[in-house]
Design a protein around this motif. Structure first.
Motif, mmCIF file in Angstrom:
data_model
loop_
_atom_site.group_PDB
_atom_site.id
_atom_site.type_symbol
_atom_site.label_atom_id
_atom_site.label_comp_id
_atom_site.label_asym_id
_atom_site.label_seq_id
_atom_site.Cartn_x
_atom_site.Cartn_y
_atom_site.Cartn_z
ATOM 1 N N ASP A 151 82.546 48.524 12.776
ATOM 2 C CA ASP A 151 83.109 47.359 13.459
ATOM 3 C C ASP A 151 83.933 46.479 12.528
ATOM 4 O OD1 ASP A 151 81.750 48.059 15.866
ATOM 5 O OD2 ASP A 151 79.911 47.228 15.014
ATOM 6 N N ASP A 152 84.120 46.922 11.293
ATOM 7 C CA ASP A 152 84.850 46.143 10.301
ATOM 8 C C ASP A 152 86.299 46.631 10.240
ATOM 9 O OD1 ASP A 152 85.886 44.850 8.119
ATOM 10 O OD2 ASP A 152 84.319 45.452 6.713
ATOM 11 N N PRO A 153 87.271 45.815 10.661
ATOM 12 C CA PRO A 153 88.661 46.264 10.646
ATOM 13 C C PRO A 153 89.201 46.532 9.248
ATOM 14 C CG PRO A 153 88.520 43.924 11.171
ATOM 15 C CD PRO A 153 87.122 44.460 11.190
ATOM 16 N N GLN A 154 88.494 46.073 8.213
ATOM 17 C CA GLN A 154 88.896 46.410 6.854
ATOM 18 C C GLN A 154 88.507 47.843 6.496
ATOM 19 O OE1 GLN A 154 90.698 44.223 4.966
ATOM 20 N NE2 GLN A 154 90.646 42.986 6.844
ATOM 21 N N GLN A 155 87.561 48.392 7.250
ATOM 22 C CA GLN A 155 87.055 49.732 6.987
ATOM 23 C C GLN A 155 87.677 50.787 7.913
ATOM 24 O OE1 GLN A 155 84.513 50.400 4.558
ATOM 25 N NE2 GLN A 155 84.871 48.302 3.902
ATOM 26 N N LEU A 156 87.789 50.433 9.185
ATOM 27 C CA LEU A 156 88.346 51.348 10.180
ATOM 28 C C LEU A 156 89.313 50.582 11.071
ATOM 29 C CD1 LEU A 156 85.141 53.288 11.259
ATOM 30 C CD2 LEU A 156 87.137 54.314 10.185
ATOM 31 N N ALA A 157 90.440 51.187 11.372
ATOM 32 C CA ALA A 157 91.400 50.546 12.265
ATOM 33 C C ALA A 157 90.824 50.473 13.672
ATOM 34 C CB ALA A 157 92.708 51.318 12.274
ATOM 35 N N PRO A 158 90.991 49.360 14.373
ATOM 36 C CA PRO A 158 90.549 49.301 15.767
ATOM 37 C C PRO A 158 91.296 50.339 16.596
ATOM 38 C CG PRO A 158 91.094 47.112 14.930
ATOM 39 C CD PRO A 158 91.582 48.098 13.910
ATOM 40 N N PRO A 159 90.636 51.006 17.533
ATOM 41 C CA PRO A 159 91.328 52.014 18.356
ATOM 42 C C PRO A 159 92.346 51.363 19.282
ATOM 43 C CG PRO A 159 89.096 51.655 19.165
ATOM 44 C CD PRO A 159 89.205 50.906 17.866
ATOM 45 N N ARG A 160 93.582 51.816 19.180
ATOM 46 C CA ARG A 160 94.648 51.286 20.030
ATOM 47 C C ARG A 160 95.561 52.430 20.449
ATOM 48 N NH1 ARG A 160 97.656 46.700 16.816
ATOM 49 N NH2 ARG A 160 97.443 48.224 15.124
ATOM 50 N N ALA A 161 96.120 52.309 21.637
ATOM 51 C CA ALA A 161 97.052 53.328 22.118
ATOM 52 C C ALA A 161 97.941 52.725 23.191
ATOM 53 C CB ALA A 161 96.300 54.528 22.677
ATOM 54 N N LEU A 162 99.212 53.077 23.131
ATOM 55 C CA LEU A 162 100.180 52.667 24.146
ATOM 56 C C LEU A 162 100.470 53.850 25.055
ATOM 57 C CD1 LEU A 162 102.776 50.676 21.998
ATOM 58 C CD2 LEU A 162 100.967 49.743 23.447
ATOM 59 N N ARG A 163 100.414 53.604 26.359
ATOM 60 C CA ARG A 163 100.744 54.649 27.327
ATOM 61 C C ARG A 163 102.096 54.329 27.953
ATOM 62 N NH1 ARG A 163 97.186 56.915 32.462
ATOM 63 N NH2 ARG A 163 98.909 58.031 33.470
ATOM 64 N N ILE A 164 102.995 55.309 27.919
ATOM 65 C CA ILE A 164 104.339 55.128 28.453
ATOM 66 C C ILE A 164 104.538 56.156 29.569
ATOM 67 C CG2 ILE A 164 106.804 55.147 27.915
ATOM 68 C CD1 ILE A 164 105.808 54.721 24.923
ATOM 69 N N ALA A 165 104.621 55.690 30.826
ATOM 70 C CA ALA A 165 104.783 56.583 31.971
ATOM 71 C C ALA A 165 106.222 57.071 32.065
ATOM 72 C CB ALA A 165 104.380 55.867 33.249
ATOM 73 N N LEU A 166 106.406 58.350 32.436
ATOM 74 C CA LEU A 166 107.729 58.940 32.605
ATOM 75 C C LEU A 166 107.941 59.304 34.073
ATOM 76 C CD1 LEU A 166 107.723 61.234 29.436
ATOM 77 C CD2 LEU A 166 108.653 58.929 29.664
ATOM 78 N N ASP A 167 109.181 59.408 34.466
ATOM 79 C CA ASP A 167 109.527 59.593 35.872
ATOM 80 C C ASP A 167 109.029 60.908 36.453
ATOM 81 O OD1 ASP A 167 110.793 57.153 35.841
ATOM 82 O OD2 ASP A 167 112.803 57.989 35.492
ATOM 83 N N ASP A 168 108.861 61.931 35.627
ATOM 84 C CA ASP A 168 108.480 63.246 36.148
ATOM 85 C C ASP A 168 106.974 63.440 36.284
ATOM 86 O OD1 ASP A 168 107.781 63.343 33.513
ATOM 87 O OD2 ASP A 168 108.964 65.125 33.003
ATOM 88 N N GLY A 169 106.200 62.362 36.109
ATOM 89 C CA GLY A 169 104.747 62.441 36.219
ATOM 90 C C GLY A 169 104.035 62.657 34.906
ATOM 91 N N SER A 170 104.774 62.945 33.864
ATOM 92 C CA SER A 170 104.179 63.052 32.534
ATOM 93 C C SER A 170 104.097 61.656 31.905
ATOM 94 C CB SER A 170 104.987 64.001 31.656
ATOM 95 O OG SER A 170 106.311 63.532 31.507
ATOM 96 N N PHE A 171 103.409 61.565 30.783
ATOM 97 C CA PHE A 171 103.354 60.302 30.060
ATOM 98 C C PHE A 171 103.180 60.554 28.581
ATOM 99 C CE2 PHE A 171 98.949 61.197 31.243
ATOM 100 C CZ PHE A 171 98.221 60.871 30.112
ATOM 101 N N VAL A 172 103.508 59.551 27.781
ATOM 102 C CA VAL A 172 103.425 59.641 26.326
ATOM 103 C C VAL A 172 102.393 58.647 25.829
ATOM 104 C CG1 VAL A 172 104.671 59.252 24.153
ATOM 105 C CG2 VAL A 172 105.791 60.455 26.042
#
Length: 597
Positions: free
Chosen positions: A7-28
């Motif tokens: 739980d220490d951000p100096q030891q491990l990065a907090p889990p983060r992720a950006l979701r980007i939706a695409l027109d064809d139903g896929s996403f990044v």
């Protein structure tokens, strides 16, 4: 090791992720954190620690008599320089790699680092091609494909016959028995020349795009391909990992590691973690096999790792030894920050046993986690740098990597793009073109899904390989990877592994490789356990694609020589099904030995 570091951000990065939706139903999916600067080449790491921590332990291996060979960072750099100078003096054929045929060892390491230090690519080939067979057809094909300038092996007696009959025009080097092989050099002779200015000149000429290694794919999808690994890929990937595992910049990792350098897990992920962070690698001569696992336990009794890497089979075989020896288990867990598995999916039964042992001997569970990647991605794409309660989640994309999810046959096929992705297969432009889509994403062939659609930061769940999945004659898709893990867990501790059958059939079946515990049972008792496990799976619900309707126990273990099992210890489903087609026929004919729930 206290759990609060999670739980220490100096030891491990907090889990983060950006979701980007695409027109064809896929996403990044990608990390919001940019990738920070990284080394130009592998040798910059070695130079750094030789200057900053010259007397710190770097690499160790156990001699046959039980004593240790140990090198500090200064000694490692000095010997690498001498070997590099000798390589330059040999006037080796330009652009041709150094090829190593042996297991992990200090001599192997020094040669590999020396070659990369002067811009020469290295390819470590699995020793099994020479050591476990007298049929040299495969190794001859590999050697002639690679076209080496120099071939190294530890022992002329073991590896000499395969090299001598390959028809190569290459310098040959052995650590032992060079005098018995016409024209060969003794490895020690490479250490007799002092480093000169030519080494530094060659080192400075290396660019991030210089080829550092060639790695062969495991062959699970056919004939092994030669994967180019550049210095950029390898150095960037370690920076990506370090931005998730921030404690690596504060605490030197100590590894007791057997994973072969012929594969990306051991040779890139683990070895490079020690090189990038100035840690200590103890080369474990053990293996995930009966008898050899005892050597690993002996090393763990003497050296306490801070990070422990293994494949699921290795954990399965180590667990009974630790469970039977509380003192050894306490020593094993005492300094550990993390137990990390990869190479194959971990059965939940193994996960639960490991955590039960940790609770018993140290009063708390251990951080048990994983990553996901491939030979072509050097290797890490994702990281689960947070506490997980069960197996299955493979993490979120690391900084610098993009993960694209594309609908494919009822699943989401994962594709990856980033600085850690390979430029292509060596001398194979057609295969390279097939490996990438129109947007430059590498088509890795695996499937995944979000653990929580509303919270992408909770990670990706691995959903098997797209190419392994098949349809029953009913039209229902079978997710081979997912079902295999469920069946192995249900059969624990009596199954080493299983192979899922049912292509062009109306029912799913399973071929069972018994574990040592299963092999000790009578055939009738083992069949009863298998039938009970299949009934339990049926009771959990699910349609015909999720419950095997029949099973057959195999008496012959998987053959590494036939490609059924790799030297990382996992099963090649396709090879088993092809080699044992008659057993599959027997399974569906309903003859003797077929087990039904």
């Amino acid at each position: 090791m206290a759990r609060n570091f999670l739980d220490d951000p100096q030891q491990l990065a907090p889990p983060r992720a950006l979701r980007i939706a695409l027109d064809d139903g896929s996403f990044v999916l990608r990390s919001p954190e940019p990738l920070k600067p990284y080394a130009r080449c592998i040798g910059e790491w070695l130079d750094r620690w030789a200057a900053e921590t010259p007397d710190a332990p770097a690499f160790s291996e156990r001699h046959a008599d039980g004593s240790w060979r140990r090198l500090s960072w200064r000694e490692t750099r000095e010997q690498v320089g001498r070997i590099a100078q000798s390589l330059l003096g040999l006037k080796l054929q330009p652009q041709a790699p150094v090829v190593v045929l042996s297991d992990n060892a200090v001599d192997h390491l020094l040669l590999m680092l020396a070659a990369m230090h002067v811009g020469r690519a290295v390819c470590t080939v699995s020793s099994a091609y020479c050591r476990l067979t007298t049929d040299h057809t495969k190794i001859h094909g590999i050697l002639n494909t690679l076209g080496p300038a120099l071939v190294y092996a530890s022992d002329a007696k073991v590896y000499g016959p395969a090299i001598a009959s390959a028809g190569l025009h290459a310098v040959t080097v052995f650590s032992q028995g060079a005098e018995t092989f016409p024209g060969a050099l003794a490895f020690d002779s490479l250490l007799r020349t002092a480093e000169g200015p030519a080494v530094q000149a060659a080192f400075e000429a290396i660019t991030p795009d210089t080829h550092a290694k060639y790695l062969l794919t495991s062959g699970s999808t056919g004939h092994p391909k030669v994967v180019i690994n550049t210095h950029r890929m390898l150095c960037a990937n370690q920076q990506m990992v370090a931005q998730a595992w921030r404690f690596l910049d504060q605490e030197k990792p100590v590894l007791v590691d057997w994973l072969p350098w012929s594969h990306t897990f051991g040779g890139n992920h683990n070895l490079n973690m020690v090189l990038r962070n100035g840690g200590h690698l103890v080369i474990d001569e053990g293996r995930p096999a009966p008898g050899l696992i005892d050597k690993s336990a002996r090393n763990l009794a003497e050296i306490q790792p801070t990070i422990y890497f293994n494949v699921p089979k290795g954990l399965d075989l180590l667990l009974p030894i630790l469970e039977a020896d509380d003192a050894l288990a306490r020593r094993f867990f005492e300094r550990l920050r993390v137990v990390f598995y990869a190479g194959a999916a971990l059965p939940q039964a193994t996960w639960d046993r490991l955590q039960a042992l940790a609770r018993r001997v140290r009063g708390a569970e251990v951080w048990l986690t994983t990553s996901w990647g491939s030979t072509e991605t050097s290797p890490a794409i994702t990281s689960a740098h947070w506490w997980l309660d069960k197996a299955g989640v493979i993490g979120v994309p690391l900084p610098g990597a993009e993960l694209k999810f594309v609908p494919n046959g009822g699943k989401l096929e994962m594709r990856v793009r980033g600085v850690n992705v390979f430029p292509g297969y060596r001398d194979a432009p057609h295969l390279t073109a097939q490996a990438f889509d129109a947007e430059g994403y590498y088509c890795i062939g695996d499937a995944g899904l979000l653990a929580d659609e509303a919270h992408p930061e909770r990670g990706v769940v691995f959903n098997g390989r797209v190419a392994e999945d098949f349809k029953l004659t009913t039209g229902t898709w079978v997710s081979v990877g997912t079902l295999r893990v469920r069946v192995v867990s249900a059969l624990a501790p009596y199954a080493q592994d299983v192979v899922i059958t049912g292509h062009d059939r109306d029912q799913v079946g399973v071929l069972v490789f018994p574990s040592p515990a299963g092999a000790q049972l009578t055939a009738e008792a083992l069949a009863d356990h298998v039938a009970t496990a299949l009934r339990a799976l049926k009771g959990e619900g699910g349609g015909s694609s999720q419950v095997p309707a029949r099973a057959l126990v195999l008496t012959e273990p998987p053959s590494a020589d036939a490609g059924e099992i790799t030297d990382k210890g996992y099963i090649n489903q396709r090879a088993v099904l092809a080699r044992r087609a008659e057993r599959v026929q027997q399974l569906y004919a309903g003859g003797p030995g077929v087990i039904r729930p």
